[in-house]
Design an enzyme around this catalytic site. Structure first.
Site, PDB file in Angstrom:
ATOM      1  N   GLU A 119      -7.652 -66.638 -22.003  1.00  0.00           N
ATOM      2  CA  GLU A 119      -8.482 -65.976 -23.074  1.00  0.00           C
ATOM      3  C   GLU A 119      -9.233 -66.844 -23.808  1.00  0.00           C
ATOM      4  O   GLU A 119      -9.406 -66.979 -25.025  1.00  0.00           O
ATOM      5  CB  GLU A 119      -7.249 -65.219 -24.066  1.00  0.00           C
ATOM      6  CG  GLU A 119      -6.351 -64.322 -23.343  1.00  0.00           C
ATOM      7  CD  GLU A 119      -5.463 -63.705 -24.279  1.00  0.00           C
ATOM      8  OE1 GLU A 119      -5.314 -64.025 -25.502  1.00  0.00           O
ATOM      9  OE2 GLU A 119      -4.849 -62.625 -23.940  1.00  0.00           O
ATOM     10  N   GLU A 266      -1.508 -59.734 -17.838  1.00  0.00           N
ATOM     11  CA  GLU A 266      -0.729 -60.246 -18.548  1.00  0.00           C
ATOM     12  C   GLU A 266      -0.440 -58.581 -19.454  1.00  0.00           C
ATOM     13  O   GLU A 266      -1.570 -57.834 -19.873  1.00  0.00           O
ATOM     14  CB  GLU A 266      -0.777 -61.078 -19.722  1.00  0.00           C
ATOM     15  CG  GLU A 266      -0.770 -62.393 -19.428  1.00  0.00           C
ATOM     16  CD  GLU A 266      -0.970 -63.355 -20.618  1.00  0.00           C
ATOM     17  OE1 GLU A 266      -0.973 -62.910 -21.953  1.00  0.00           O
ATOM     18  OE2 GLU A 266      -1.264 -64.596 -20.536  1.00  0.00           O
TER      19      GLU A 266
END
Length: 518
Positions: A119, A266
């Protein structure tokens, strides 16, 4: 967990949890913010026991990569956020990274992708200018090693880069990152790679101010009056994850790219939270992950891309108990740090040989009113046939100490004993039936089926002991009757206890060290 010469690992086999069907798969993330992290060889035993075919690592740990050799498990290795800057600025640094962390392990270790950072755009935005250069440098190093067709390069991003994901058809990336994302998409297209997305319906629900129902986040059917529909194209969304993935597809399309496959790197649901996190429960986590597995393995995509499966990695294998933040941050694992499963997960079509994949349990509804549950619980425990002692303080089913958990145990005990004589699973509308075994840890719900697993092909196999039957009222597994295979006498060994929703098995392995199943 301390692993030594006389190590014992206890784990609950999540039957068929990561079974690979028709190209669709559910994998698992392995985080390392764990006190007493099990040895890599022990983690691989867990992966193999649970039939996990795909794993994502957040780094390129040498011990894990060695332990994963000759397993066939597909591995995503990670470039840490701290490494992104150097790799993006220096092709030689990228080449060194590839030689050290990839070339040194293939083909014995089945590395199939490199995840560049975690991220990056939302967690270390100052590194955004070098993110795509880092991806390019790594890819060029793979080309030089003739590994570019086997190993893809991508970069996991949070759904937060899409400010308004609903309705999906109008979703776009945050314009702040348009230049970087455009370059990334061009790279993915040119290298035939895929977009890595971290998408959490848990946060979509808890941060949604009540806009979306809990059932929608948990993949549960919605009543006809509460359907979720995109008003622009009338696509019906049966789950929040489908909508999130479609939001990413439409955002890609908005930048004029044709379909680039999306893999959810995820997703998951925490099973324990603080006082202000009421939706982080064992029941919700078990429901989400169990339904996620069923959803992914039906091999279909979201409404806009029905032919592209939503391949996903569950976050995560072990609780990362060292993570900062709220209680829920430390309780996403499907296993506790000692290897014991928090809750069972099954996928029915992987149990075709058991002869009993249709077991029905009776549990409390997730949205049932607490007062109604209390009344129904008191009634159930007042029936002479129902044994409510396991939900008393100090007993195996007491925790979590909630009406929902205690009522589920009592309802099911009543249902299993009275169904054949007309007993129902209703309890004034607070209960529902499920094929998902609600047992967890040492809390065993009535109705659990027994299955013996064979491990005789293990290279260090010494013996197998299966306890059967396993009854809720019988106490610890060791109190059951056992059947042993012959094994040598006084041989140092490790007992690996494999507890499934079908049996309790002790796999006796020579030690030290704890070997990897190959």
């Amino acid at each position: 967990m301390m692993l030594g010469k006389w190590l014992a690992i206890e784990l609950l086999l999540l039957v068929g949890m990561f079974y690979n069907v028709l190209g669709a798969f559910v994998g698992v993330n392995i985080g390392t913010d764990v006190s007493n992290l099990p040895a890599a060889s022990s983690l691989v035993v867990i992966l193999k026991a649970n039939q996990i075919t795909h794993v994502r690592l957040y780094d390129a740990d040498a011990h894990m990569l060695n332990a994963l050799s000759n397993t066939g498990i597909e591995v995503v290795v990670g470039v840490t956020n701290e490494e992104v800057l150097g790799i993006g600025q220096s092709p030689s640094t990228a080449a060194t990274w590839i030689n050290k962390n990839v070339v040194a392990y293939v083909p014995l270790t089945n590395i199939t992708a490199i995840a560049v950072g975690s991220e990056v755009l939302t967690t270390i935005p100052h590194a955004a200018p070098v993110l795509v250069p880092a991806m390019n440098n790594l890819h060029k190093a793979l080309v030089a090693s003739n590994l570019n067709f086997q190993i893809k390069v991508s970069a996991p991003q949070s759904l937060d880069i899409i400010p308004r994901p609903f309705p999906p058809s109008t979703a776009t990336f945050n314009s702040t990152w348009n230049s970087t994302i455009y370059q990334m998409l061009q790279f993915l297209k040119n290298t035939n790679s895929y977009f890595m997305l971290n998408a959490y319906p848990y946060y979509g629900y808890t941060n949604g101010d009540g806009i979306f129902p809990l059932d929608y986040a948990l993949f549960r059917p919605l009543p006809s009056v509460k359907q979720i529909v995109d008003p622009n194209n009338l696509f019906h969304y049966e789950s929040m994850l489908d909508a999130m993935v479609d939001a990413a597809y439409y955002s890609v399309e908005a930048l004029n790219f044709t379909v680039i496959p999306i893999v959810v790197t995820e997703t998951g649901w925490p099973w324990l939270g603080g006082a202000n996190e009421p939706d982080a429960t064992v029941e919700n986590a078990k429901t989400f992950n169990g339904n996620l597995i069923r959803r992914v393995l039906n091999n279909s995509g979201p409404p806009s891309q029905p032919d592209i499966p939503i391949n996903s990695y569950i976050y995560e294998l072990l609780n990362e108990d060292k993570r900062p933040g709220p209680v829920s941050e430390r309780n996403w694992g499907v296993l506790l740090n000692n290897g014991t499963a928090v809750y069972p997960l099954t996928w029915s079509s992987s149990l075709q040989a058991t002869g009993n994949s249709s077991t029905v349990f009776c549990v409390a509804k997730g949205d049932a009113d607490s007062d109604d549950l209390e009344t129904a619980l008191n009634w159930a425990c007042g029936q002479i046939q129902v044994n409510c002692s396991p939900i008393q303080e100090g007993q195996p089913c007491y925790s979590p100490n909630t009406y929902q958990n205690h009522a589920s145990y009592a309802f099911n005990d009543y249902y299993q004993k009275m169904h054949s004589s007309g007993g129902t699973c209703d309890f004034s509308g607070t209960a529902t039936t499920t094929n998902v075994d609600p047992s967890y840890g040492s809390c065993i719900f009535a109705g659990r089926f027994k299955l013996k697993h064979q491990w005789r092909n293990h290279p260090d196999y010494l013996g197998l002991r299966t306890y059967e039957p396993l009854q809720p009222e019988s106490g610890p597994a060791s109190s059951g009757t056992s059947r042993d295979d012959p094994r040598p006498g006084d041989v140092p060994h490790t007992d690996l206890t494999v507890v499934t929703s079908q049996s309790v098995t002790i796999l006796q392995l020579q030690s030290p060290p704890l070997p990897t199943i190959i």
